[in-house]
Motif scaffolding. Structure first.
Motif, PDB file in Angstrom:
ATOM      1  N   ASN A  70       9.602  -9.509  -8.744  1.00 17.80           N
ATOM      2  CA  ASN A  70       9.745 -10.402  -7.599  1.00 17.80           C
ATOM      3  C   ASN A  70      11.058 -10.069  -6.890  1.00 17.80           C
ATOM      4  N   PHE A  71      11.008  -9.916  -5.560  1.00 15.22           N
ATOM      5  CA  PHE A  71      12.259  -9.565  -4.889  1.00 15.22           C
ATOM      6  C   PHE A  71      13.287 -10.693  -4.938  1.00 15.22           C
ATOM      7  N   ALA A  72      12.869 -11.883  -5.376  1.00 16.24           N
ATOM      8  CA  ALA A  72      13.858 -12.934  -5.606  1.00 16.24           C
ATOM      9  C   ALA A  72      14.869 -12.469  -6.661  1.00 16.24           C
TER      10      ALA A  72
ATOM     11  N   PHE B  37      12.301  -5.518   3.628  1.00 11.68           N
ATOM     12  CA  PHE B  37      11.279  -6.509   3.265  1.00 11.68           C
ATOM     13  C   PHE B  37      10.197  -6.451   4.338  1.00 11.68           C
ATOM     14  N   ASP B  38       8.953  -6.268   3.920  1.00 14.42           N
ATOM     15  CA  ASP B  38       7.807  -6.316   4.845  1.00 14.42           C
ATOM     16  C   ASP B  38       6.929  -7.442   4.290  1.00 14.42           C
ATOM     17  N   LEU B  39       7.155  -8.649   4.818  1.00 16.07           N
ATOM     18  CA  LEU B  39       6.664  -9.850   4.138  1.00 16.07           C
ATOM     19  C   LEU B  39       5.160 -10.058   4.274  1.00 16.07           C
TER      20      LEU B  39
ATOM     21  N   GLY C  68       0.808  -1.218   0.000  1.00 14.94           N
ATOM     22  CA  GLY C  68       0.000   0.000   0.000  1.00 14.94           C
ATOM     23  C   GLY C  68       0.840   1.266   0.000  1.00 14.94           C
ATOM     24  N   GLY C  69       2.158   1.132   0.028  1.00 19.18           N
ATOM     25  CA  GLY C  69       3.036   2.304  -0.105  1.00 19.18           C
ATOM     26  C   GLY C  69       3.311   3.049   1.195  1.00 19.18           C
ATOM     27  N   GLY C  70       2.910   2.493   2.317  1.00 18.19           N
ATOM     28  CA  GLY C  70       3.123   3.182   3.609  1.00 18.19           C
ATOM     29  C   GLY C  70       4.598   3.386   3.914  1.00 18.19           C
ATOM     30  N   HIS C  71       5.375   2.314   3.796  1.00 18.74           N
ATOM     31  CA  HIS C  71       6.811   2.458   4.065  1.00 18.74           C
ATOM     32  C   HIS C  71       7.464   3.340   3.010  1.00 18.74           C
ATOM     33  N   ALA C  72       7.064   3.140   1.750  1.00 15.86           N
ATOM     34  CA  ALA C  72       7.680   3.926   0.666  1.00 15.86           C
ATOM     35  C   ALA C  72       7.472   5.426   0.921  1.00 15.86           C
TER      36      ALA C  72
END
Ligand SMILES: C[S@@+](CC[C@H](N)C(=O)[O-])C[C@H]1O[C@@H](n2cnc3c(N)ncnc32)[C@H](O)[C@@H]1O
Length: 283
Positions: free
Chosen positions: A54-56, A75-77, A7-11
């Protein structure tokens, strides 16, 4: 680098704290999350680059977008509230929807295929391992007997019927662990986490930090083991007189114990209740 834009909160917070030359690379597997964040964050270029991926593959994505070295990886899994609350995504046992559960709707395998096509024994093993569910064998038997299952409510109904009423967990819905297991399997969440952590090591510059918020003991355990292994100079078996592995520490662990939400955070955001944050610094 925000590896789980959601949802973009951390960003948003990261953008607020960027210095004049700072830049943010934010990615999410979910194209809908990236599109929504473009709306809610407003005009973010040139400070931020938002990418569906994908963060992989984070090292490759970073390279392709001109972020060869970074000084923070977050990373906020798990799932975002948007994903959980959209019945059409099939993540919620409370809302009726198709059995989907793919974070990336372009991915080949949906929950319906796993639920309806996996042999019963494999399904039981998956629910036991990823859901840490002690009723896994019975749940798999009930699911197999009701195939084909098409909706989240049908799946939740099979799980409810499989677990005797008196054994329903007091604090969570009886289908919580089964849904979690299927979601983690469909999205290969542990595999992606392992590859994502390796990728973070590659692109972090010395002094840079990696932080991981997890919501599941298997994820938290994987992060803890990775940090612990990468903070050691030698991984040879204990008692071996001379080191032959040549492994060198690349991380310094910053959180001996994981950081848990405070009482104030729990009151404001009850979904944080099982969150654990671990962080480490690149040497
Ligand atoms: C808990 S939410 C993130 C919430 C976000 N930090 C915020 O402030 O709104 C997790 C997000 O990670 C994304 N995600 C999970 N696994 C991923 C992966 N392997 N690669 C990229 N994104 C992933 C999900 O699609 C979801 O949107």
């Amino acid at each position: 680098m925000d590896c789980t834009l959601g949802g973009g909160g951390h960003a948003r917070l990261l953008l607020e704290h960027l210095g004049p030359d700072g830049r943010l690379l934010a990615i999410d597997r979910d194209a809908a999350a990236v599109a929504a964040a473009r709306e809610t964050l407003g005009r973010v270029e040139p400070a931020a680059t938002l990418v569906q991926g994908n963060f992989a593959d984070l090292a490759q994505i970073a390279q392709e977008t001109g972020f060869e070295r970074v000084n923070g990886v977050l990373f906020d899994l798990g799932l975002s509230s948007d994903q959980l609350e959209d019945p059409s995504r099939g993540f919620s046992f409370r809302l009726d929807g198709p059995l989907d559960m793919r974070m990336d709707v372009g991915a080949p395998v949906s929950a319906a295929r796993v639920v309806n096509e996996l042999p019963e024994r494999e399904l039981a093993a998956l629910i036991r391992r990823l859901g840490e569910e002690r009723w896994a064998v019975r749940i798999a038997r009930f699911i197999a007997a009701r195939r084909p299952l098409r909706t989240t409510r049908e799946l939740a109904g099979a799980v409810e019927a499989a677990i005797p009423r008196g054994a329903w967990p007091p604090d969570i819905h009886p289908a919580t662990r089964t849904f979690q297991a299927l979601r983690m399997h469909v999205n290969d969440e542990l595999g992606n986490l392992a590859r994502g952590l390796e990728g973070a090591l590659k692109i972090l510059e010395p002094g840079g930090r990696v932080a991981v918020i997890s919501f599941h003991s298997l994820e938290d355990g994987a992060v803890k083991r990775f940090f612990s292994q990468e903070s050691k100079d030698c991984l040879c078996p204990p008692g071996q007189p001379v080191c032959t592995c040549g492994h060198r520490a690349s991380l310094r662990v910053l959180t001996r114990k994981p950081v848990r939400p405070s009482a104030a955070e729990l009151a404001a955001n009850p979904r944080s209740r099982s969150a654990r944050l671990r962080a480490a610094e690149r040497i």
